[in-house]
Design a protein around this motif. Structure first.
Motif, mmCIF file in Angstrom:
data_model
loop_
_atom_site.group_PDB
_atom_site.id
_atom_site.type_symbol
_atom_site.label_atom_id
_atom_site.label_comp_id
_atom_site.label_asym_id
_atom_site.label_seq_id
_atom_site.Cartn_x
_atom_site.Cartn_y
_atom_site.Cartn_z
ATOM 1 N N SER A 86 -52.321 63.223 -16.921
ATOM 2 C CA SER A 86 -51.351 62.877 -15.875
ATOM 3 C C SER A 86 -49.921 62.803 -16.409
ATOM 4 C CB SER A 86 -51.741 61.546 -15.224
ATOM 5 O OG SER A 86 -51.690 60.510 -16.180
ATOM 6 N N ASP A 87 -49.744 62.812 -17.735
ATOM 7 C CA ASP A 87 -48.409 62.769 -18.354
ATOM 8 C C ASP A 87 -47.784 64.154 -18.495
ATOM 9 O OD1 ASP A 87 -48.647 59.980 -18.790
ATOM 10 O OD2 ASP A 87 -49.727 60.342 -20.663
ATOM 11 N N ILE A 132 -51.529 60.901 -25.216
ATOM 12 C CA ILE A 132 -51.060 61.547 -23.986
ATOM 13 C C ILE A 132 -52.244 61.786 -23.053
ATOM 14 C CG2 ILE A 132 -49.948 63.603 -23.027
ATOM 15 C CD1 ILE A 132 -48.600 63.968 -25.796
ATOM 16 N N LEU A 180 -44.771 67.054 -22.091
ATOM 17 C CA LEU A 180 -44.531 65.701 -21.575
ATOM 18 C C LEU A 180 -43.563 65.718 -20.399
ATOM 19 C CD1 LEU A 180 -44.347 63.554 -24.805
ATOM 20 C CD2 LEU A 180 -46.060 63.437 -22.993
ATOM 21 N N ASP A 181 -43.904 64.932 -19.404
ATOM 22 C CA ASP A 181 -43.129 64.869 -18.176
ATOM 23 C C ASP A 181 -41.813 64.123 -18.366
ATOM 24 O OD1 ASP A 181 -42.476 65.101 -15.488
ATOM 25 O OD2 ASP A 181 -43.612 63.338 -14.916
ATOM 26 N N ASP A 182 -41.819 63.078 -19.142
ATOM 27 C CA ASP A 182 -40.663 62.185 -19.233
ATOM 28 C C ASP A 182 -39.871 62.423 -20.522
ATOM 29 O OD1 ASP A 182 -38.930 60.189 -18.530
ATOM 30 O OD2 ASP A 182 -40.201 58.575 -19.281
#
Length: 124
Positions: free
Chosen positions: A97-98, A94, A54-56
């Motif tokens: 792009s995440d 998910i 996960l990016d965030d």
């Protein structure tokens, strides 16, 4: 007579959530070490292991290094093949792009094929 070298397929399977214990971090460290020593391998994120991508992520509150930030450096280590369990992505809501790195989604049959074709398999 010239020696022909057959390329072996190494697959590192990441199965654990990023902050539930030490296994996720150990797997990331192994991937970084393998990349640093120019070992050819592929990564497969399965189950709750997809959460590592996960990016965030905000791990500051628990005092741990951000797993997503670490994994975002994989291209610097020439890690080119990253696969992700498509069912796990869907289960956790998910999207591709995440993720912090580009990953190829695989269905259950493709995962079986990938694991079955591995000469060396390491699972965390």
């Amino acid at each position: 007579m010239a020696e022909t070298r057959v390329r072996k397929r190494h697959v590192l399977v990441m199965r654990h959530s990023p902050y539930g214990g030490a296994l996720a971090r150990a797997a990331i460290d192994m991937a970084m070490a393998m990349g640093a020593f120019e070992q050819d391998f592929e990564l497969l994120f399965m189950g709750t292991g997809v959460l590592q991508l996960l990016d965030d992520q905000d791990s500051h509150q628990i005092g741990l290094r951000n797993a997503g930030r670490l994994l975002s450096s994989l291209p610097l280590y020439d890690v080119e093949r990253v696969f992700v369990d498509a069912d796990a992505l869907q289960h956790h809501g998910i999207g591709l792009s995440d993720l912090v790195v580009p990953a190829e989604p695989l269905d259950a049959a493709a995962i079986r094929d990938l694991l079955g074709s591995a000469d060396h398999l390491v699972s965390y």
